[in-house]
Design an enzyme around this catalytic site. Structure first.
Site, mmCIF file in Angstrom:
data_model
loop_
_atom_site.group_PDB
_atom_site.id
_atom_site.type_symbol
_atom_site.label_atom_id
_atom_site.label_comp_id
_atom_site.label_asym_id
_atom_site.label_seq_id
_atom_site.Cartn_x
_atom_site.Cartn_y
_atom_site.Cartn_z
ATOM 1 C CE1 TYR A 107 49.057 45.228 40.613
ATOM 2 C CE2 TYR A 107 47.856 43.622 41.916
ATOM 3 C CZ TYR A 107 47.903 44.521 40.872
ATOM 4 O OH TYR A 107 46.784 44.726 40.117
ATOM 5 C CD1 TRP A 109 44.148 46.937 42.697
ATOM 6 C CD2 TRP A 109 42.494 48.461 42.685
ATOM 7 N NE1 TRP A 109 43.656 47.036 41.418
ATOM 8 C CE2 TRP A 109 42.633 47.945 41.384
ATOM 9 C CE3 TRP A 109 41.511 49.415 42.926
ATOM 10 C CZ2 TRP A 109 41.843 48.369 40.321
ATOM 11 C CZ3 TRP A 109 40.715 49.826 41.872
ATOM 12 C CH2 TRP A 109 40.890 49.310 40.575
#
Ligand SMILES: Nc1nc2c(c(=O)[nH]1)N[C@H]1C(S)=C(S)[C@@H](COP(=O)(O)OP(=O)(O)OC[C@H]3O[C@@H](n4cnc5c(=O)[nH]c(N)nc54)[C@H](O)[C@@H]3O)O[C@H]1N2
Ligand SMILES: Nc1nc2c(c(=O)[nH]1)N[C@H]1C(S)=C(S)[C@@H](COP(=O)(O)OP(=O)(O)OC[C@H]3O[C@@H](n4cnc5c(=O)[nH]c(N)nc54)[C@H](O)[C@@H]3O)O[C@H]1N2
Ligand SMILES: [Mo]
Length: 766
Positions: A107, A109
């Protein structure tokens, strides 16, 4: 001059005598300063130069001395060695334990470019290697994403159809914002913000006379003139219920809308009046819980009924234990006002959370790098990573189903920073000792890189060609390489292509394409999908030359759920009843103790009214940082300028400071049973008594012996527990602590130091 795009905006780049110059995009009305220091020399000092392997792992093999992760030196190796080590280890784990032993959720960005999207790259690689355990949902919207499809529609659908700012400017008279409209957060859009619109839009609304109400423990959550109603963290649902109670007993609820467009109001009304549980949810009841004056709650209900009212709820409210409830209750409150589907009325789930929310643009699915199929079906809700590592075989419930945690031997992370994003990092450090091997592709020596066994240096977006595009925005950008890669850094794609070749599936991974061929291929595929938007998208060669496609001309005003309002039979919602579910048979049918069939006030385990507040009397809010995206660019001059004495500052009310003998600028220790960290006190009346705010993103810097976190990272303290047995979402905002002045000399932070290195020894595993 060329363009590039980051999550925080489009920028212009120019190569000058002093190296790369970065300027704001001339079309951006409110550009973010974050990007201007993207190429700052200070960032080089934290970059990873060469592949590196933790000494024990290199000398003794997988699983050696896992407690020394983050504490012992690395040995630098060449790319051929690193590629073979990683490839062989992926094969060993898959053959010995099966692919269910590989966690590749990864996970985070990463970067805005759509081809060099690290998660897509690692997932494609692991799929070709036989699959991996992945995750569902995200840290942003763990509880919200699971509850909203039961109630109205998925967050994807809703975020795409938020009433656009131009409509709000014309029609909204009262904007009631639970958690505010945090414009600092609207610097971002996943995949790249284009024109920053939120601040100008709010200014225009205020100018037309729209009144703003900021319901938040902090004053600065709304950037225009607003009435601040200070509320205890995690108690918004009680206030919303009391507003609903007032609407009900004063006969101000829109009975016609509730009958035609909703199901289950009567059951919920029995809860409001106390007929079902003996407690009437009156303003007086809510005042005790929330700390908000009862008269103000009742008056607000009347004001909302009398005006064209938009109710906004920020995502932070659902990043808490029982986080489903504020989102569900926001929809119910808007349904009772009966303005859903009318211009400027209804609800928003995250105006201000990202720049993209409330854009009237033509939604465009840009280029994406294909990930392939994952043969492994086991998954975790994203924030259950430590639970999984600590409890293999243990069971958990998620959205009505019971599943078990796989036994993970290998963790592969690319494009995320779990030692930024996860809660209770001391617990994660313990869990992190369970796997035999941890591989991380990173640009910089983040805590996650320091806690890995094998670290592979990745390039940044400025060091490679890519395409920038965000479904919620309006641009497609040719991101041309602006500088040469740092030291020996490689693109994630090149890293995985080489490991794939080592494992015998190199051709399947690259499909024989070069990067330039991939960009052209992905762009043309997106253009084929684009429908009528394709007329603005030139063929690839022309696009690469023109550098920026602006889809803004296709934007049109949006009114959320207007078609549903006009004709709920012809335009039903994707819920079981096709209507707004104030009571959900499905959720009720799960028979969960912590999520009933209608919105409910549940006291969280830690809040200012809980028994725990007797020993830890302050509620810690850890919001998104103003000067960076999460932990990204924390070493940049712009982020460092927000630190005080080298630490992330903590906001504290004058009365709480005085009670502890703390003055502005003091070094303070924040602590609870889970951990402790240092920060610098910023004494301000802009926060309510009893509440502290420490923004996220200071690179995690634990002292190896005492465990004291020295840089001001709130996840040294936060609670690592699922929001409920329904969603298992992240609940970072449920956290009590105490604070004291730090006595004596404060230790320096080492967050931006490189880890120790040693030369390779002659000893190698036999
Ligand atoms: N206490 C608390 N904790 C929170 C939150 C909170 O509100 N409170 N919020 C949560 C939320 S909403 C989120 S979304 C998460 C965010 O958590 P993350 O998304 O994990 O945080 P980032 O710092 O953005 O991490 C991205 C990492 O990817 C690396 N990276 C960037 N580009 C590339 C690339 O091209 N290749 C590779 N290999 N690496 C790259 C960056 O260097 C960086 O270390 O945090 C969560 N944590
Ligand atoms: N600059 C910048 N922008 C970002 C990010 C970033 O890292 N930096 N991250 C992006 C990401 S990934 C996400 S998910 C979004 C997140 O967006 P949000 O989750 O909305 O953001 P936060 O900043 O955590 O919180 C917003 C406001 O809610 C208030 N608040 C906290 N708890 C409560 C509560 O219990 N009740 C009430 N009423 N208010 C409360 C906070 O004090 C803060 O003012 O932001 C995005 N935007
Ligand atoms: Mo997020």
């Amino acid at each position: 001059m060329a363009y590039t795009t980051a999550h925080w905006g489009i920028y212009e780049t120019r190569s000058g005598e002093d190296g790369l110059e970065i300027l704001s995009w001339h079309e951006d009305p409110d550009p973010s300063p974050i990007g201007l220091s993207m190429a700052a020399p200070e960032l080089d000092a934290v970059r990873i130069t060469r592949p590196a392997v933790r000494r024990s792992w290199l000398e003794q093999g997988p699983g050696a001395n896992p407690h020394l992760r983050g504490r012992e030196p690395f040995v630098e190796v060449d790319w051929a060695t690193a590629t073979a080590l990683v490839g062989d280890e992926v094969r060993r784990v898959a053959e010995t334990f099966g692919n269910e032993a590989i966690f590749g959720g990864s996970y985070g960005w990463a970067s805005a470019g759509r081809f060099h999207h690290a998660q897509s790259q690692v997932h494609r690689f692991l799929n070709l290697a036989g699959g991996y355990v992945g995750h569902v949902d995200n840290y942003s919207l763990g509880a919200g994403r699971v509850i909203l499809p039961h109630v109205v529609a998925s967050t994807e659908i809703l975020l795409d159809m938020h009433t656009s700012w131009d409509v709000l400017q014309q029609s909204t008279d009262l904007f009631v914002a639970f958690g505010g409209v945090p414009v600092k957060n609207a610097q971002m859009s996943s995949g790249g913000a284009a024109r920053h619109r939120v601040r100008p839009a709010l200014d225009a609304m205020a100018q037309r006379g729209c009144r703003f109400i900021n319901i938040s423990p902090v004053e600065d959550s709304v950037p225009v003139a607003a009435e601040w109603i200070a509320i205890r963290p995690n108690t918004d649902v009680a206030m919303m219920l009391a507003i609903a109670h007032t609407l009900l007993v004063e006969d101000r609820a829109d009975r016609a809308f509730l009958a035609s467009h909703c199901v289950g109001f009567e059951t919920f009304a029995r809860y409001l009046t106390g007929a079902s549980d003996g407690v009437a949810k009156t303003p007086g009841w809510a005042a005790e819980i929330t700390g908000v004056d009862a008269d103000r709650i009742a008056r607000l209900a009347r004001e909302m009924h009398a005006a064209r009212t938009m109710i906004n709820v920020s995502w932070s409210l659902q990043r808490a234990v029982h986080g489903e409830q504020p989102f569900w209750m926001t929809v119910v409150l808007a349904a009772m006002l009966g303005q859903i589907g009318l211009p400027g009325g209804g609800f928003g789930v995250g105006y201000g959370a990202l720049n993209s929310v409330g854009h009237g643009n033509a939604k465009f699915k840009g280029p994406t790098f294909p990930q392939g199929e994952n043969p492994v079906k086991a998954f975790i809700p994203v924030a259950r990573i430590a639970d999984m590592l600590l409890d293999p075989g243990g069971t958990f419930t998620y959205n009505g189903k019971t599943q078990s945690y796989p036994d993970i031997k290998l963790v592969y992370w690319a494009g995320g920073n779990p030692f930024h994003h996860h809660q209770d990092l001391n617990r994660l450090m313990t869990a992190w000792q369970r796997p035999e091997t941890i591989v991380v592709n990173e640009q910089s020596w983040t805590a996650t890189a320091k806690f890995a066994d094998i670290v592979l240096p990745a390039t940044t977006m400025l060091e490679r060609d890519d395409i920038g595009s965000s479904g919620g925005e309006e641009h497609v950008v040719a991101m041309k390489q602006a500088v040469t890669p740092f030291a020996e850094a490689r693109d994630d794609h090149a890293i995985f292509a080489a490991i794939s070749a080592h494992l015998g599936f190199g051709e399947a991974f690259t499909e024989g394409r070069t990067v330039e061929q991939w960009l052209a291929h992905l762009y043309e595929a997106a253009r084929d999908r684009a429908g009528d938007k394709a007329r603005l998208l030139p063929p690839f060669a022309k696009f690469w030359e023109q550098e920026l496609v602006d889809l803004a001309p296709m934007a049109a005003p949006i009114v959320m759920l207007s078609a549903f309002r006009a004709d709920p039979q012809r335009h039903p919602l994707p819920t079981p009843s096709g209507k707004i579910e104030i009571f959900s048979e499905t959720v009720a049918g799960f028979a969960l103790e912590d999520c009933a069939g209608h919105p409910t006030w549940y006291a969280p385990p830690e809040w200012l009214g809980s028994p725990a507040a007797q020993t830890t009397p302050l509620h810690l809010v850890s919001d998104q940082p103003t000067r960076r995206l999460h932990s990204q660019l924390d070493a940049s001059p712009h982020s460092r300028a927000g630190k005080i004495d080298g630490r992330e500052p903590i906001d504290i009310h004058p009365s709480d400071a005085a009670a502890r003998g703390v003055v502005d600028g003091d070094c303070v220790e924040i602590f609870n049973a889970r951990g402790h960290c240092l920060s610098t006190a910023r004494v301000t009346a802009g926060i309510m008594p009893g509440v502290l705010r420490l923004s996220t993103g200071a690179w995690f810097d634990p002292d190896p012996t005492s465990g004291l976190e020295r840089h001001g990272n709130p996840n040294a303290l936060t609670l690592d527990r699922g929001a409920s047995t329904l969603s298992q979402g992240c609940s970072a905002q449920t956290c009590l602590v105490d604070l004291r002045k730090w006595a004596g000399e404060a230790p320096a932070t080492t967050a931006f130091d490189r880890p120790p290195f040693v030369a390779p020894s002659d000893r190698r595993p036999g």
